[in-house]
Design a protein around this motif. Structure first.
Motif, PDB file in Angstrom:
ATOM      1  N   VAL A 145       1.231  -0.906  -0.102  1.00  0.00           N
ATOM      2  CA  VAL A 145      -0.196  -0.498  -0.101  1.00  0.00           C
ATOM      3  C   VAL A 145       1.060   1.599  -0.200  1.00  0.00           C
ATOM      4  O   VAL A 145       1.408   1.660   1.001  1.00  0.00           O
ATOM      5  CB  VAL A 145      -0.786   0.111   1.469  1.00  0.00           C
ATOM      6  CG1 VAL A 145      -1.779   1.171   0.945  1.00  0.00           C
ATOM      7  CG2 VAL A 145      -2.001  -1.082   0.954  1.00  0.00           C
ATOM      8  N   ALA A 146       0.807   2.061  -0.688  1.00  0.00           N
ATOM      9  CA  ALA A 146       1.720   3.964  -1.089  1.00  0.00           C
ATOM     10  C   ALA A 146       0.526   4.488  -0.992  1.00  0.00           C
ATOM     11  O   ALA A 146      -0.484   4.223  -1.934  1.00  0.00           O
ATOM     12  CB  ALA A 146       2.160   2.846  -2.338  1.00  0.00           C
ATOM     13  N   ARG A 147       1.188   5.920  -0.829  1.00  0.00           N
ATOM     14  CA  ARG A 147       0.113   7.200  -1.538  1.00  0.00           C
ATOM     15  C   ARG A 147       0.855   7.403  -2.537  1.00  0.00           C
ATOM     16  O   ARG A 147       1.382   7.627  -2.851  1.00  0.00           O
ATOM     17  CB  ARG A 147       1.036   8.166  -0.553  1.00  0.00           C
ATOM     18  CG  ARG A 147      -0.365   9.280  -0.662  1.00  0.00           C
ATOM     19  CD  ARG A 147      -0.707   9.849   0.830  1.00  0.00           C
ATOM     20  NE  ARG A 147      -1.580   8.555   1.682  1.00  0.00           N
ATOM     21  CZ  ARG A 147      -1.397   9.062   2.231  1.00  0.00           C
ATOM     22  NH1 ARG A 147      -0.957   9.779   3.451  1.00  0.00           N
ATOM     23  NH2 ARG A 147      -2.403   8.391   3.442  1.00  0.00           N
ATOM     24  N   THR A 148       0.195   7.843  -3.445  1.00  0.00           N
ATOM     25  CA  THR A 148       0.382   8.267  -5.190  1.00  0.00           C
ATOM     26  C   THR A 148      -0.341   9.567  -4.976  1.00  0.00           C
ATOM     27  O   THR A 148      -0.751   9.840  -4.082  1.00  0.00           O
ATOM     28  CB  THR A 148      -0.462   7.601  -6.393  1.00  0.00           C
ATOM     29  OG1 THR A 148      -1.699   7.498  -6.827  1.00  0.00           O
ATOM     30  CG2 THR A 148       0.431   6.063  -6.271  1.00  0.00           C
ATOM     31  N   THR A 149      -0.134  10.872  -5.964  1.00  0.00           N
ATOM     32  CA  THR A 149      -1.134  11.383  -6.359  1.00  0.00           C
ATOM     33  C   THR A 149      -2.467  11.290  -6.481  1.00  0.00           C
ATOM     34  O   THR A 149      -3.701  12.628  -6.965  1.00  0.00           O
ATOM     35  CB  THR A 149      -0.392  12.700  -7.886  1.00  0.00           C
ATOM     36  OG1 THR A 149       0.081  11.810  -8.591  1.00  0.00           O
ATOM     37  CG2 THR A 149       1.179  12.741  -7.108  1.00  0.00           C
ATOM     38  N   SER A 150      -2.752  10.379  -7.107  1.00  0.00           N
ATOM     39  CA  SER A 150      -3.972   9.945  -7.347  1.00  0.00           C
ATOM     40  C   SER A 150      -4.319   9.636  -5.751  1.00  0.00           C
ATOM     41  O   SER A 150      -6.167   8.974  -5.779  1.00  0.00           O
ATOM     42  CB  SER A 150      -3.986   9.010  -8.628  1.00  0.00           C
ATOM     43  OG  SER A 150      -3.872   9.102  -9.436  1.00  0.00           O
ATOM     44  N   GLY A 151      -4.149   9.259  -4.916  1.00  0.00           N
ATOM     45  CA  GLY A 151      -4.823   8.830  -3.525  1.00  0.00           C
ATOM     46  C   GLY A 151      -4.123   7.518  -3.657  1.00  0.00           C
ATOM     47  O   GLY A 151      -3.128   6.908  -3.453  1.00  0.00           O
ATOM     48  N   ASP A 152      -3.901   6.838  -2.271  1.00  0.00           N
ATOM     49  CA  ASP A 152      -3.450   5.475  -1.806  1.00  0.00           C
ATOM     50  C   ASP A 152      -3.911   4.913  -2.717  1.00  0.00           C
ATOM     51  O   ASP A 152      -4.956   3.984  -3.769  1.00  0.00           O
ATOM     52  CB  ASP A 152      -4.239   5.458  -0.559  1.00  0.00           C
ATOM     53  CG  ASP A 152      -3.687   5.947   0.774  1.00  0.00           C
ATOM     54  OD1 ASP A 152      -2.702   6.803   0.294  1.00  0.00           O
ATOM     55  OD2 ASP A 152      -4.108   5.979   2.065  1.00  0.00           O
ATOM     56  N   ILE A 153      -2.982   3.771  -2.905  1.00  0.00           N
ATOM     57  CA  ILE A 153      -3.454   2.533  -4.297  1.00  0.00           C
ATOM     58  C   ILE A 153      -2.548   0.711  -3.402  1.00  0.00           C
ATOM     59  O   ILE A 153      -1.514   0.900  -2.871  1.00  0.00           O
ATOM     60  CB  ILE A 153      -2.627   2.644  -4.926  1.00  0.00           C
ATOM     61  CG1 ILE A 153      -3.371   1.731  -6.021  1.00  0.00           C
ATOM     62  CG2 ILE A 153      -1.040   2.872  -5.395  1.00  0.00           C
ATOM     63  CD1 ILE A 153      -2.835   1.805  -7.689  1.00  0.00           C
ATOM     64  N   GLY A 154      -3.380   0.212  -3.109  1.00  0.00           N
ATOM     65  CA  GLY A 154      -2.748  -1.646  -2.802  1.00  0.00           C
ATOM     66  C   GLY A 154      -2.754  -1.577  -4.306  1.00  0.00           C
ATOM     67  O   GLY A 154      -3.656  -2.323  -4.879  1.00  0.00           O
ATOM     68  N   VAL A 155      -1.203  -2.258  -4.206  1.00  0.00           N
ATOM     69  CA  VAL A 155      -1.166  -3.615  -5.492  1.00  0.00           C
ATOM     70  C   VAL A 155      -0.952  -5.134  -5.052  1.00  0.00           C
ATOM     71  O   VAL A 155      -0.776  -4.781  -3.414  1.00  0.00           O
ATOM     72  CB  VAL A 155       0.012  -3.052  -5.704  1.00  0.00           C
ATOM     73  CG1 VAL A 155       0.894  -3.491  -6.647  1.00  0.00           C
ATOM     74  CG2 VAL A 155      -0.082  -1.748  -6.123  1.00  0.00           C
ATOM     75  N   MET A 156      -1.479  -5.682  -5.220  1.00  0.00           N
ATOM     76  CA  MET A 156      -1.221  -7.108  -5.152  1.00  0.00           C
ATOM     77  C   MET A 156      -1.295  -8.109  -6.446  1.00  0.00           C
ATOM     78  O   MET A 156      -1.463  -6.759  -7.139  1.00  0.00           O
ATOM     79  CB  MET A 156      -2.924  -7.978  -4.622  1.00  0.00           C
ATOM     80  CG  MET A 156      -3.400  -7.240  -3.298  1.00  0.00           C
ATOM     81  SD  MET A 156      -5.317  -7.179  -2.832  1.00  0.00           S
ATOM     82  CE  MET A 156      -4.697  -9.293  -2.268  1.00  0.00           C
ATOM     83  N   PRO A 157      -1.091  -8.953  -5.968  1.00  0.00           N
ATOM     84  CA  PRO A 157      -0.749 -10.244  -7.244  1.00  0.00           C
ATOM     85  C   PRO A 157      -1.754  -9.530  -8.341  1.00  0.00           C
ATOM     86  O   PRO A 157      -2.678 -10.094  -8.509  1.00  0.00           O
ATOM     87  CB  PRO A 157      -0.343 -11.616  -6.694  1.00  0.00           C
ATOM     88  CG  PRO A 157       0.326 -11.271  -5.420  1.00  0.00           C
ATOM     89  CD  PRO A 157      -0.272 -10.337  -4.762  1.00  0.00           C
ATOM     90  N   GLY A 158      -0.476  -9.768  -9.786  1.00  0.00           N
ATOM     91  CA  GLY A 158      -2.101  -9.799 -11.014  1.00  0.00           C
ATOM     92  C   GLY A 158      -2.576  -8.582 -11.241  1.00  0.00           C
ATOM     93  O   GLY A 158      -3.054  -8.672 -12.605  1.00  0.00           O
ATOM     94  N   HIS A 159      -2.404  -7.768  -9.861  1.00  0.00           N
ATOM     95  CA  HIS A 159      -2.921  -6.386 -10.209  1.00  0.00           C
ATOM     96  C   HIS A 159      -2.511  -5.897 -12.114  1.00  0.00           C
ATOM     97  O   HIS A 159      -1.243  -6.216 -12.533  1.00  0.00           O
ATOM     98  CB  HIS A 159      -1.689  -5.572  -9.100  1.00  0.00           C
ATOM     99  CG  HIS A 159      -2.831  -3.184  -9.255  1.00  0.00           C
ATOM    100  ND1 HIS A 159      -2.405  -2.720 -10.685  1.00  0.00           N
ATOM    101  CD2 HIS A 159      -3.538  -3.269  -8.685  1.00  0.00           C
ATOM    102  CE1 HIS A 159      -3.214  -1.626 -10.245  1.00  0.00           C
ATOM    103  NE2 HIS A 159      -3.809  -1.788  -8.801  1.00  0.00           N
TER     104      HIS A 159
END
Length: 124
Positions: free
Chosen positions: A25-39
């Motif tokens: 989970v990271a904060r980007t200029t578009s908001g928080d994003i969660g990345v899981m396998p297969g994203h």
């Protein structure tokens, strides 16, 4: 779909953390994003904020990240930060003093950096 993704957290001056994870989970200029396998593939700009990595063995790694980029493709996630510190590396008392000093000097950028460091330690 793969059960894990390979993560590289790199700062301008060093490789901060690398390994296998189930979620980042990271904060980007578009908001928080969660990345899981297969994203789906992505490329984004990182905002200052904590990055949380759930490792494949069930542990959690938290880092304070200040600016940079995030990219994901083929189950490889790269976080290329201007500055990144693992929560374990942050001295909370020193970060608190830096926050107070930045407030006193009305240095908004330094205040943001210190606040992010404290949030990373608290989330750890």
């Amino acid at each position: 779909m793969a059960a894990e993704l390979h993560v590289e957290l790199v700062a301008a001056d060093r490789n901060v953390w690398s390994g296998e994870a189930s979620l980042v989970v990271a904060r980007t200029t578009s908001g928080d994003i969660g990345v899981m396998p297969g994203h789906q593939p992505l490329l984004g700009v990182l905002e200052s904020g904590p990055v949380t990595i759930r490792t494949s063995d069930g542990n959690t790694v938290v880092a304070a990240v200040h600016g940079g980029f995030i990219s994901f493709a083929d189950n490889k996630l790269s976080l290329l930060a201007e500055i990144a510190e693992l929560a374990d590396e942050i001295d909370p008392a020193r970060a608190e003093r830096a926050l107070e000093r930045a407030k006193a000097e009305a240095d908004a950028a330094a205040e943001r950096r210190a606040a992010v460091r404290l949030r990373a330690v608290a989330g750890h």
